[in-house]
Design a protein around this motif. Structure first.
Motif, PDB file in Angstrom:
ATOM      1  N   ILE A   1      42.176  35.840  38.794  1.00  0.00           N
ATOM      2  CA  ILE A   1      42.724  36.156  40.115  1.00  0.00           C
ATOM      3  C   ILE A   1      41.811  35.614  41.209  1.00  0.00           C
ATOM      4  O   ILE A   1      42.284  35.067  42.221  1.00  0.00           O
ATOM      5  CB  ILE A   1      42.966  37.673  40.247  1.00  0.00           C
ATOM      6  N   LEU A   2      40.512  35.731  41.015  1.00  0.00           N
ATOM      7  CA  LEU A   2      39.575  35.149  41.989  1.00  0.00           C
ATOM      8  C   LEU A   2      39.716  33.634  42.029  1.00  0.00           C
ATOM      9  O   LEU A   2      39.608  33.023  43.103  1.00  0.00           O
ATOM     10  CB  LEU A   2      38.133  35.539  41.653  1.00  0.00           C
ATOM     11  N   LYS A   3      39.993  33.018  40.898  1.00  0.00           N
ATOM     12  CA  LYS A   3      40.170  31.559  40.853  1.00  0.00           C
ATOM     13  C   LYS A   3      41.414  31.149  41.639  1.00  0.00           C
ATOM     14  O   LYS A   3      41.395  30.145  42.346  1.00  0.00           O
ATOM     15  CB  LYS A   3      40.236  31.082  39.401  1.00  0.00           C
ATOM     16  N   ILE A   4      42.487  31.948  41.553  1.00  0.00           N
ATOM     17  CA  ILE A   4      43.688  31.589  42.322  1.00  0.00           C
ATOM     18  C   ILE A   4      43.402  31.730  43.811  1.00  0.00           C
ATOM     19  O   ILE A   4      43.894  30.947  44.620  1.00  0.00           O
ATOM     20  CB  ILE A   4      44.937  32.392  41.879  1.00  0.00           C
ATOM     21  N   ALA A   5      42.579  32.697  44.194  1.00  0.00           N
ATOM     22  CA  ALA A   5      42.191  32.834  45.603  1.00  0.00           C
ATOM     23  C   ALA A   5      41.394  31.610  46.036  1.00  0.00           C
ATOM     24  O   ALA A   5      41.597  31.096  47.149  1.00  0.00           O
ATOM     25  CB  ALA A   5      41.384  34.114  45.813  1.00  0.00           C
ATOM     26  N   ASP A   6      40.507  31.119  45.167  1.00  0.00           N
ATOM     27  CA  ASP A   6      39.745  29.909  45.483  1.00  0.00           C
ATOM     28  C   ASP A   6      40.664  28.708  45.647  1.00  0.00           C
ATOM     29  O   ASP A   6      40.491  27.895  46.563  1.00  0.00           O
ATOM     30  CB  ASP A   6      38.725  29.611  44.381  1.00  0.00           C
ATOM     31  N   VAL A   7      41.636  28.568  44.752  1.00  0.00           N
ATOM     32  CA  VAL A   7      42.590  27.456  44.835  1.00  0.00           C
ATOM     33  C   VAL A   7      43.386  27.558  46.130  1.00  0.00           C
ATOM     34  O   VAL A   7      43.543  26.563  46.856  1.00  0.00           O
ATOM     35  CB  VAL A   7      43.535  27.433  43.613  1.00  0.00           C
TER      36      VAL A   7
ATOM     37  N   SER B   1      48.992  35.048  56.161  1.00  0.00           N
ATOM     38  CA  SER B   1      49.210  35.866  54.964  1.00  0.00           C
ATOM     39  C   SER B   1      48.312  35.391  53.824  1.00  0.00           C
ATOM     40  O   SER B   1      47.725  36.207  53.102  1.00  0.00           O
ATOM     41  CB  SER B   1      50.672  35.810  54.524  1.00  0.00           C
ATOM     42  N   ALA B   2      48.189  34.081  53.670  1.00  0.00           N
ATOM     43  CA  ALA B   2      47.347  33.540  52.604  1.00  0.00           C
ATOM     44  C   ALA B   2      45.886  33.912  52.834  1.00  0.00           C
ATOM     45  O   ALA B   2      45.204  34.376  51.917  1.00  0.00           O
ATOM     46  CB  ALA B   2      47.512  32.022  52.517  1.00  0.00           C
ATOM     47  N   ARG B   3      45.409  33.731  54.044  1.00  0.00           N
ATOM     48  CA  ARG B   3      44.005  34.076  54.333  1.00  0.00           C
ATOM     49  C   ARG B   3      43.770  35.582  54.208  1.00  0.00           C
ATOM     50  O   ARG B   3      42.720  36.014  53.736  1.00  0.00           O
ATOM     51  CB  ARG B   3      43.619  33.557  55.706  1.00  0.00           C
ATOM     52  N   GLY B   4      44.753  36.369  54.620  1.00  0.00           N
ATOM     53  CA  GLY B   4      44.639  37.815  54.464  1.00  0.00           C
ATOM     54  C   GLY B   4      44.539  38.207  53.000  1.00  0.00           C
ATOM     55  O   GLY B   4      43.735  39.061  52.620  1.00  0.00           O
TER      56      GLY B   4
ATOM     57  N   ARG C   1      39.326  39.370  47.268  1.00  0.00           N
ATOM     58  CA  ARG C   1      37.896  39.228  46.956  1.00  0.00           C
ATOM     59  C   ARG C   1      37.165  40.560  47.161  1.00  0.00           C
ATOM     60  O   ARG C   1      36.364  40.967  46.316  1.00  0.00           O
ATOM     61  CB  ARG C   1      37.279  38.133  47.810  1.00  0.00           C
ATOM     62  N   SER C   2      37.448  41.214  48.255  1.00  0.00           N
ATOM     63  CA  SER C   2      36.834  42.516  48.529  1.00  0.00           C
ATOM     64  C   SER C   2      37.300  43.566  47.520  1.00  0.00           C
ATOM     65  O   SER C   2      36.512  44.365  47.024  1.00  0.00           O
ATOM     66  CB  SER C   2      37.192  42.935  49.958  1.00  0.00           C
ATOM     67  N   HIS C   3      38.573  43.551  47.220  1.00  0.00           N
ATOM     68  CA  HIS C   3      39.183  44.505  46.296  1.00  0.00           C
ATOM     69  C   HIS C   3      38.541  44.406  44.909  1.00  0.00           C
ATOM     70  O   HIS C   3      38.150  45.420  44.307  1.00  0.00           O
ATOM     71  CB  HIS C   3      40.687  44.224  46.221  1.00  0.00           C
ATOM     72  N   ILE C   4      38.431  43.199  44.401  1.00  0.00           N
ATOM     73  CA  ILE C   4      37.871  43.004  43.064  1.00  0.00           C
ATOM     74  C   ILE C   4      36.406  43.389  43.036  1.00  0.00           C
ATOM     75  O   ILE C   4      35.931  43.990  42.056  1.00  0.00           O
ATOM     76  CB  ILE C   4      38.117  41.554  42.585  1.00  0.00           C
ATOM     77  N   LEU C   5      35.685  43.100  44.089  1.00  0.00           N
ATOM     78  CA  LEU C   5      34.277  43.499  44.163  1.00  0.00           C
ATOM     79  C   LEU C   5      34.149  45.016  44.033  1.00  0.00           C
ATOM     80  O   LEU C   5      33.311  45.520  43.268  1.00  0.00           O
ATOM     81  CB  LEU C   5      33.667  43.009  45.482  1.00  0.00           C
ATOM     82  N   LYS C   6      35.005  45.743  44.746  1.00  0.00           N
ATOM     83  CA  LYS C   6      34.977  47.209  44.672  1.00  0.00           C
ATOM     84  C   LYS C   6      35.378  47.711  43.291  1.00  0.00           C
ATOM     85  O   LYS C   6      34.757  48.621  42.744  1.00  0.00           O
ATOM     86  CB  LYS C   6      35.883  47.822  45.740  1.00  0.00           C
TER      87      LYS C   6
END
Length: 187
Positions: free
Chosen positions: A16-22, A118-121, A127-132
């Motif tokens: 999921i983090l990788k898709i955010a990076d893409v 929406s994409a940037r949001g 990223r914050s969610h997964i960190l938590k």
């Protein structure tokens, strides 16, 4: 099968983090104003909706959080409540991207702005969610859920992975991610 209640979920977080990076890389490669790689954005949105939300968040909400409630954690307040709220926010960002895509493809200024916002949001939120989750809730879950509940939970996770998500298998969804990473290797 994972040896902890959150092992497979943590592994999925990396995808999921990788898709955010893409998605972030796609937004950064706007060849001209309003000329995004809309097909890649659409693939990102599909992955987010089906893999991150239906598969992954579904496992958390229906299985992990339910098991945490059984051992005394509240769903109405605390870490679970925060994660559920953020899941809803993520769904709203994904809907915003999906709804904006048709107009953005046509070059409509408002739709392009909504799509990018929406994409940037979503990127910032996930990223914050997964960190938590990885550093707070999942650490708690790994301490609170013991055998045989852990084994049962992991078996249930495997059952979810056998499902289809709008006709797609988990392997097919991971294939979408693989193709996007090939297209955007710097992500």
């Amino acid at each position: 099968m994972s040896s902890t209640p959150t092992g497979i979920l943590r592994d999925q977080h990396q995808k999921i983090l990788k898709i955010a990076d893409v998605l972030e890389e796609v937004l950064a490669h706007e060849p001209s104003p309003g000329a995004f790689d809309f097909d890649s954005i659409e693939d990102c949105v599909s992955f987010i909706r089906l893999y991150a939300d239906a598969l992954h968040h579904g496992k958390e909400e229906d299985l992990l959080f339910t098991e945490l409630e059984k051992v005394g954690m509240s769903r109405e307040m605390g870490p679970i409540a925060v994660m559920l709220h953020e899941h809803e926010q993520g769904r709203a960002f994904a809907r915003g991207m999906a709804r904006s895509l048709p107009g953005a493809r046509l070059g409509e200024t408002d739709a392009l702005a909504r799509l990018a916002n929406s994409a940037r949001g979503y990127i910032d939120l996930i990223r914050s969610h997964i960190l938590k989750e990885d550093n707070i809730l999942f650490d708690m879950a790994d301490q609170m859920i013991a055998e045989p509940a852990c084994r049962s939970l992991c078996t249930a996770y495997d059952g979810v992975c056998e499902r289809r998500f709008e006709g797609c298998t988990v392997a097919e969804l991971e294939g979408i991610l693989g193709r996007l990473v090939e297209r955007y290797p710097e992500a």
